[in-house]
Motif scaffolding. Structure first.
Motif, short mmCIF file in Angstrom:
data_model
loop_
_atom_site.label_atom_id
_atom_site.label_comp_id
_atom_site.label_asym_id
_atom_site.label_seq_id
_atom_site.Cartn_x
_atom_site.Cartn_y
_atom_site.Cartn_z
N PHE A 121 10.39 58.29 61.44
CA PHE A 121 9.63 59.54 61.60
C PHE A 121 8.15 59.26 61.27
CE2 PHE A 121 13.89 60.55 60.00
CZ PHE A 121 14.43 61.13 61.15
N PRO A 122 7.30 59.12 62.28
CA PRO A 122 5.90 58.72 62.03
C PRO A 122 5.13 59.72 61.20
CG PRO A 122 6.51 58.46 64.35
CD PRO A 122 7.62 59.22 63.71
N GLU A 123 5.50 61.01 61.23
CA GLU A 123 4.71 62.00 60.46
C GLU A 123 4.93 61.85 58.96
OE1 GLU A 123 8.61 64.07 61.53
OE2 GLU A 123 7.17 62.67 62.44
N LEU A 124 5.98 61.13 58.54
CA LEU A 124 6.26 60.92 57.12
C LEU A 124 5.47 59.72 56.64
CD1 LEU A 124 7.99 62.14 54.86
CD2 LEU A 124 9.78 60.50 55.44
N LEU A 125 4.54 59.91 55.71
CA LEU A 125 3.63 58.87 55.28
C LEU A 125 4.13 58.14 54.04
CD1 LEU A 125 0.19 60.65 55.73
CD2 LEU A 125 1.31 59.05 57.27
N ALA A 126 4.77 58.82 53.09
CA ALA A 126 5.19 58.16 51.86
C ALA A 126 6.35 58.93 51.26
CB ALA A 126 4.06 58.06 50.85
N VAL A 127 7.26 58.15 50.57
CA VAL A 127 8.38 58.74 49.85
C VAL A 127 8.39 58.11 48.47
CG1 VAL A 127 10.88 59.08 49.75
CG2 VAL A 127 9.70 59.11 51.97
N SER A 128 8.40 58.95 47.41
CA SER A 128 8.29 58.45 46.05
C SER A 128 9.40 59.05 45.20
CB SER A 128 6.93 58.78 45.45
OG SER A 128 5.90 58.28 46.25
N TRP A 129 9.80 58.26 44.16
CA TRP A 129 10.78 58.70 43.15
C TRP A 129 9.99 58.91 41.86
CZ3 TRP A 129 15.74 55.58 41.51
CH2 TRP A 129 16.43 56.34 40.53
N VAL A 130 9.86 60.19 41.43
CA VAL A 130 9.06 60.54 40.26
C VAL A 130 9.99 61.12 39.21
CG1 VAL A 130 7.09 61.89 39.41
CG2 VAL A 130 7.12 61.08 41.78
N HIS A 135 6.07 60.09 35.97
CA HIS A 135 5.91 58.64 36.18
C HIS A 135 6.56 58.27 37.51
CE1 HIS A 135 4.21 58.46 32.34
NE2 HIS A 135 5.34 58.44 31.61
N VAL A 136 5.86 57.50 38.31
CA VAL A 136 6.39 57.04 39.60
C VAL A 136 7.29 55.83 39.33
CG1 VAL A 136 5.81 56.14 41.87
CG2 VAL A 136 4.36 57.88 40.79
N LEU A 137 8.60 56.00 39.60
CA LEU A 137 9.55 54.91 39.35
C LEU A 137 9.53 53.91 40.50
CD1 LEU A 137 12.52 56.97 37.85
CD2 LEU A 137 10.63 55.80 36.66
N THR A 138 9.56 54.42 41.71
CA THR A 138 9.47 53.55 42.89
C THR A 138 8.93 54.38 44.03
OG1 THR A 138 10.67 52.10 44.39
CG2 THR A 138 11.84 54.07 43.63
N THR A 139 8.31 53.72 45.00
CA THR A 139 7.67 54.42 46.11
C THR A 139 7.54 53.48 47.28
OG1 THR A 139 5.73 55.66 46.80
CG2 THR A 139 5.35 53.83 45.31
N TYR A 140 7.43 54.09 48.47
CA TYR A 140 7.14 53.32 49.66
C TYR A 140 6.21 54.16 50.52
CZ TYR A 140 7.52 50.64 53.96
OH TYR A 140 7.20 49.92 55.08
N ALA A 141 5.15 53.53 51.02
CA ALA A 141 4.15 54.23 51.84
C ALA A 141 4.04 53.55 53.17
CB ALA A 141 2.79 54.25 51.15
N PRO A 153 4.40 51.52 41.30
CA PRO A 153 5.45 51.93 40.34
C PRO A 153 4.89 51.87 38.92
CG PRO A 153 6.33 50.40 41.98
CD PRO A 153 4.87 50.42 42.20
N GLY A 154 5.23 52.85 38.14
CA GLY A 154 4.72 52.94 36.77
C GLY A 154 3.48 53.81 36.63
N SER A 155 2.84 54.16 37.77
CA SER A 155 1.68 55.05 37.69
C SER A 155 2.13 56.49 37.43
CB SER A 155 0.88 54.98 38.99
OG SER A 155 1.67 55.39 40.08
N THR A 156 1.20 57.31 37.05
CA THR A 156 1.49 58.71 36.69
C THR A 156 0.91 59.64 37.74
OG1 THR A 156 1.44 58.15 34.36
CG2 THR A 156 1.24 60.49 34.93
#
Length: 852
Positions: A121-130, A135-141, A153-156
C-alpha cells in the motif's frame, strides 16, 4: 366621445373596470396622458426583456442543478472508496496489534510484516510499535518517507508529534486518527493509533502514518479525478493534496454569477480534520445561448433608450412651459408683495406701469395713474415747479445715483417724505424704452434719525458735564475717537493721555507681532471675548497732575467695527488722603489696644516679675552673708551667680517682650515663623491665664510654612483672643476642672487655597446669638467694663493680611459649653506686592477694609 348607438347588446356598466379606467383616463390632464402613453411601450419592452431573462435564468439553473447533483453523487462515491481503503488498512493494523497483544510475534516479525504492508500500500509511509511510555520499540518506514518519519528504535515519541491521538487512544482504547500533521500542507501526513493492551492495561500503540497525497492518488477513482478538480483539505481550508480551480475556470451560471459547481464531504473515519472537496471543470460558456441573450438585451436596451429619449424631450417641453408660467407668476407675486413702490415712465414721461405698493402709498389706483403725464396727481401743489425740474433731470439721465428726497401727496391730502431712485429701463434687445423709478417711504426713518440726533446731543451734554475724564481710542493707536471736557482739561486733545492712563493701569493688550494690518493691528483678535468681559479698575498716581486717579477700562466695538478701549478716570485724591488718615488712626487704636491689654494685665505681669527679682535678692543676700563669714567656695559662688544671671535674664525677657508688644510701629510684613509667634503670644497671655486659674493647652502642627505677616499684629490678635477666653471662663464661674483654653494651629485648604488656621476654644458661656453679628462693631462689647475696640481691631488686622475671622458657639446638645474664635491667614500672601506699590504702606489696611 359621442355616445354609442343603441344596439341590442347592452352597453358596459359604468362601474365595470373598463368603464372606471375610461373615466380615470378622461379626468387626466393632457400632460399626464402623454406621460402614461409614453410609459406603456416602455413597460411592454421591460416586461418582454424580463420574460427573456427569467426564461434563460431558469434553464441555466436547471442545468446547474443537474450538474450539481452529479458532482455530489461522484464525490460521495469517491469518499466511500477512500473510506473503504482506510478501513482496510485499519483492519490490517488492528490484526497486527492483536498479534502483538498475544505475543505471537517478535520485533523482527513485526518489522517484516510492516515492510510487507508498506510495499503493498504506497499511501502507508511508516508503521511503528510504541510502548506505553512513548518509547519506539521497533519501526519500519518507506524509502520514500520524509526524514521526519524515520524513527530509530529506542527513541521517544514527542507529545506534539501525535497531536494528542496517542493520549486519546490510551483513554478510549480504540483506534484513533489524528488531524493532518506537518508544517508543509503538501507533505501532510495522517497518523492512526491502534491501542495495545496487556492484561487489561494500556501497553502502547501500533502507529501507522499515511501520506495524505498518497491517499488522494491511490484512494480516489481515476474517472473521478479526470472529471473533477479533486483535493483533500483540512479544517482550516488548506489544500493538502490535489488542486482546486481558480475562479476564472469555475463554471458560472450567468455572466454575473460566480457560484461554482462543487461539493465537499468529511472523510470517514478521520472526521472533520480531513475533507474531500471536488469542483466541476467548465472552461467555456454557452455561446449561442449567451449571444441570443445579449442580442435581445441590446435590442431591448436600444428600444428603452429611444423611449426614454422621447419621454425626456416631452418632459423638458412641459417643464419649460411650467417654468415659464411659474416665473411669470413669481415675478407678478414679487411685484405685488414689494413694499417699495415701482413706477415706469416711457421716454416722453408718460406712466406705463405702477405696482400695488406704489398705488398703496399714493392712494391712486393703477387705472388712474397709467397713461398720465406731468403734473402727476400725487404731486403737492406747492412743489410742482421743483418736481417738474426733477422730472426733467430724470428724463435727461441727470439723476444722482444716491437718489433724491421728495414730498408726496396721498389721495386724502396727507403728505409723506419719500426717496426715489432712477435707473434706465432696458428691453431684451438692449434698447432703452424708458425709466424705472423706485420709491421708499422714509417718514419714519427720518423721524428716528432726528430723535437719534437729539439723543446724541443729550448724551454728549451729559458726558461733557461729568467730573471724570472719559476717552475712547482704538487699541494700539494715538487716534482719539471721543474725549469729554474733563479729559481735554487734563490731557488736551491728543491721545497720549489716554495711552498713559492705560499704561499706568496695566490693561493694554499687546498685538501679535505677525499682524500686518496697517489700519487695525488688532484685526483677527477674539473681540467678542474682550467686549463681553467686565470693566477693570485700578488706582494710579498721575505725577503730571499730582493726583490719585481711579482708572476704569472697558473694551467695546466702535461704530466703524474697530475694537476700541474706553477709559474713565476719576479724581480720588481726597478719598486716598482720608484713607491714609484713617489708617493712621487705626494704627493708633491698635497701639492703644495693646497698652490697654497690658494695663489690664499689669498686676499679673508685676507678680510674674516679682518672682525673678525676689530670687535675685535672695541669692545676693545669701552670697553676701556667706562671703562675710568666708563659708563659700568658688564653685558654690559660681553656681549662685549663674542662677542669679538666669533669673535676671528671665526678668529682662519679660520686660523686652512687653516693650516689643506695646511699642508703636508701622506695619512691617515679613516671613514669620508660626511657632515662634504662638510661643511669644503664649508667654505674655499665660501670665494672665495663670492668675485666673485657667489651664492653657496649645497645639501647633509640625512643619508649618512661614507666613508673610507682621508678627506683632498677629501676636496682638492671639493675646486678645486668649485674654478674652480667660475672662469668659472667669465670668462663667466654671469649677477648676473645667477652666481650660485650647489653642490649635494647623494647616487647612479652603477653596483651592492653602491657609494656616488659628483657633481658640474656651469653656465659658459663649456669645448670645443676638450678639454674634455685632461683636465686631466698634465700641460694642459684651463685657460691662469692655471698650468694644479689641475684636474690631483683631478683625481688621486679620483682614489686612487677606484672612478671615469667625466665631461660633460650642454646644452639648442644646446647652452652650463654650465658644471658638478662629481666623486663618493665606500661605501665599499678596502683602509683599502691595507694600511695594507706589501708594503709602498704611493704605494696605484701608484698601482691604474698603474691599470688605
Amino acid at each position: 366621445m359621442p355616445p354609442a348607438p343603441h344596439t341590442p347588446t347592452p352597453n358596459p356598466d359604468k362601474r365595470s373596470p373598463l368603464g372606471l379606467m375610461r373615466q380615470w383616463w378622461l379626468r387626466l390632464p393632457p400632460s399626464r396622458q402623454d406621460r402614461f402613453a409614453t410609459l406603456a411601450p416602455l413597460l411592454a419592452v421591460l416586461l418582454f426583456l424580463s420574460a427573456i431573462v427569467v426564461a434563460i435564468t431558469y434553464l441555466r439553473y436547471e442545468e446547474l442543478e443537474r450538474e450539481q447533483e452529479a458532482v455530489t453523487r461522484d464525490v460521495e462515491y469517491a469518499q466511500q472508496r477512500l473510506r473503504l481503503r482506510l478501513l482496510e488498512r485499519q483492519e490490517q493494523l488492528m490484526r497486527l496489534a492483536r498479534e502483538v497483544d498475544n505475543k505471537e510475534i517478535s520485533s523482527e516479525e513485526f518489522e517484516f510484516q510492516a515492510e510487507n504492508l508498506i510495499s503493498q500500500f504506497p499511501e502507508l509511509l511508516a508503521v511503528s510499535w510504541v510502548d506505553g511510555r512513548r518509547h519506539v520499540l521497533t519501526t519500519y518506514a518507506s524509502p520514500s518517507a520524509p526524514p521526519a518519519l524515520v524513527r530509530l528504535p529506542g527513541s521517544t515519541l514527542a507529545p506534539n508529534e501525535s497531536d494528542g491521538s496517542f493520549d486519546l487512544a490510551r483513554d478510549l482504547r480504540q483506534p484513533i486518527y489524528s488531524r493532518p500533521l506537518g508544517e508543509d500542507p503538501r507533505q501532510a501526513t495522517l497518523m492512526l493509533q491502534v491501542p495495545l493492551t496487556e492484561q487489561g492495561r494500556f501497553a502502547g500503540t501500533v502507529m501507522g502514518e499515511y501520506s495524505v497525497d498518497g491517499l488522494l492518488r491511490f484512494g480516489i477513482p481515476p474517472e473521478i479525478m479526470a472529471r473533477y478538480a479533486v483535493a483533500l483539505i483540512d479544517d482550516r481550508q488548506r489544500v493538502l493534496a490535489g488542486s482546486l480551480q481558480s475562479p476564472n475556470t469555475v463554471l458560472r451560471l450567468l455572466p454575473w454569477s460566480s457560484q461554482p459547481l462543487e461539493h465537499e464531504v468529511p472523510v470517514s473515519p478521520v472526521g472533520n480534520g480531513l475533507i474531500l472537496k471536488a469542483q466541476g471543470y467548465r472552461t467555456s460558456q454557452d455561446i449561442v445561448g449567451s449571444g441570443f441573450f445579449w442580442v435581445i438585451g441590446a435590442l431591448s436596451a436600444l428600444t428603452v433608450w429611444m423611449l426614454l429619449g422621447t419621454w425626456r424631450h416631452t418632459r423638458r417641453r412641459v417643464q419649460a412651459q411650467q417654468a415659464l408660467v411659474a416665473e411669470t407668476n413669481f415675478r407678478r407675486a414679487m411685484e405685488n408683495s414689494m413694499l417699495t413702490g415701482m413706477r415706469a415712465l416711457d421716454l416722453q414721461g408718460r406712466i406705463t406701469y405702477v405696482n400695488p405698493a406704489f398705488c398703496s402709498m399714493t392712494g391712486w389706483t393703477e387705472g388712474e395713474l397709467v397713461g398720465r403725464t406731468a403734473p402727476f396727481p400725487y404731486w403737492p401743489d406747492e412743489d410742482h415747479d421743483q418736481l417738474a425740474a426733477r422730472l426733467e433731470d430724470e428724463l435727461s439721465g441727470r439723476s444722482t445715483p444716491g437718489g433724491f428726497e421728495v414730498r408726496v401727496q396721498r389721495r386724502d391730502g396727507s403728505i409723506f417724505d419719500a426717496r426715489m431712485y432712477v435707473s434706465p429701463l432696458i428691453d431684451p434687445k438692449g434698447h432703452q424704452t424708458g425709466w424705472m423709478t423706485s420709491m421708499t417711504d422714509i417718514t419714519e426713518p427720518k423721524r428716528i434719525r432726528e430723535e437719534l440726533s437729539a439723543s446724541y446731543e443729550r448724551f454728549t451734554t451729559v458726558l461733557e458735564s461729568l467730573d471724570s475724564a472719559v476717552s475712547v481710542a482704538p487699541l494700539g493707536s494715538d487716534e482719539m475717537l471721543f474725549a469729554n471736557k474733563m479729559y481735554r482739561l487734563w490731557f488736551g486733545t491728543r491721545g497720549q493721555g489716554h495711552r498713559h492712563l492705560v499704561d499706568l493701569a496695566g490693561t493694554q493688550p499687546s498685538p501679535s507681532p505677525d499682524d500686518g494690518d496697517a489700519v487695525d493691528a488688532f484685526a483677527g483678535m477674539p473681540t467678542e471675548t474682550l467686549t463681553d468681559a467686565g470693566s477693570e479698575n485700578a488706582e494710579v498716581f498721575a505725577e503730571e497732575l499730582d493726583r490719585w486717579l481711579e482708572v476704569r477700562t472697558r473694551y467695546l466695538t466702535w461704530v466703524d467695527g474697530r475694537l476700541a478701549q474706553m477709559v474713565i478716570a476719576s479724581d480720588i485724591t481726597p478719598r486716598r488722603n482720608a484713607e491714609a488718615q484713617a489708617a493712621k488712626q487705626n494704627e493708633r487704636a491698635q497701639t492703644a489696644s495693646r497698652l490697654i491689654t497690658m494695663g489690664e494685665m499689669a498686676s499679673s505681669v508685676a507678680h510674674e516679675l516679682n518672682q525673678p527679682l525676689t530670687a535675685i535678692s535672695n541669692y545676693c543676700n545669701g552670697m553676701i552673708s556667706r562671703l562675710n563669714e568666708q563659708r563659700i567656695s568658688n564653685e558654690e559662688l559660681l553656681s549662685a551667680l549663674e542662677k542669679t544671671s538666669r533669673q535676671a535674664q528671665r526678668a529682662g525677657q519679660i520686660i523686652q517682650r512687653i516693650r516689643a508688644f506695646v511699642k508703636r510701629s508701622e506695619p512691617n510684613p515679613m516671613p514669620s515663623d508660626v511657632a515662634q509667634m504662638v510661643s511669644n503670644a503664649i508667654e505674655l497671655a499665660d501670665i494672665e491665664l495663670r492668675r485666673q486659674q485657667v489651664r492653657l493647652s496649645p497645639y501647633v502642627a509640625a512643619r508649618l510654612p512661614s507666613l508673610m505677616v507682621d508678627p506683632i499684629l498677629i501676636e496682638q490678635v492671639l493675646i486678645n483672643l486668649l485674654k478674652n477666653a480667660g475672662e469668659a471662663i472667669a465670668q462663667a464661674g466654671r469649677p477648676p476642672g473645667e477652666r481650660y483654653v485650647e489653642l490649635r494651629v494647623g494647616p487647612r485648604r479652603l477653596e483651592d487655597e492653602e491657609v494656616v488656621e488659628f483657633s481658640v476654644r474656651d469653656s465659658g458661656n459663649g456669645v448670645p446669638d443676638e450678639m454674634i453679628e455685632r461683636i465686631y462693631e466698634a465700641f460694642y462689647s459684651t463685657k460691662s467694663e469692655g471698650m468694644g475696640i479689641g475684636l474690631k481691631l483683631c478683625r481688621s488686622i486679620v483682614e489686612s493680611h487677606h484672612g478671615r475671622m469667625q466665631v461660633q458657639n460650642i454646644y452639648n446638645g442644646e446647652e452652650v459649653v463654650g465658644c471658638c474664635f478662629s481666623f486663618w491667614i493665606p500661605v501665599h500672601s499678596r502683602l509683599l506686592a502691595e507694600n511695594t506699590a507706589p501708594s503709602a504702606p498704611s493704605a494696605s489696611l484701608t484698601d482691604t477694609e474698603r474691599a470688605r
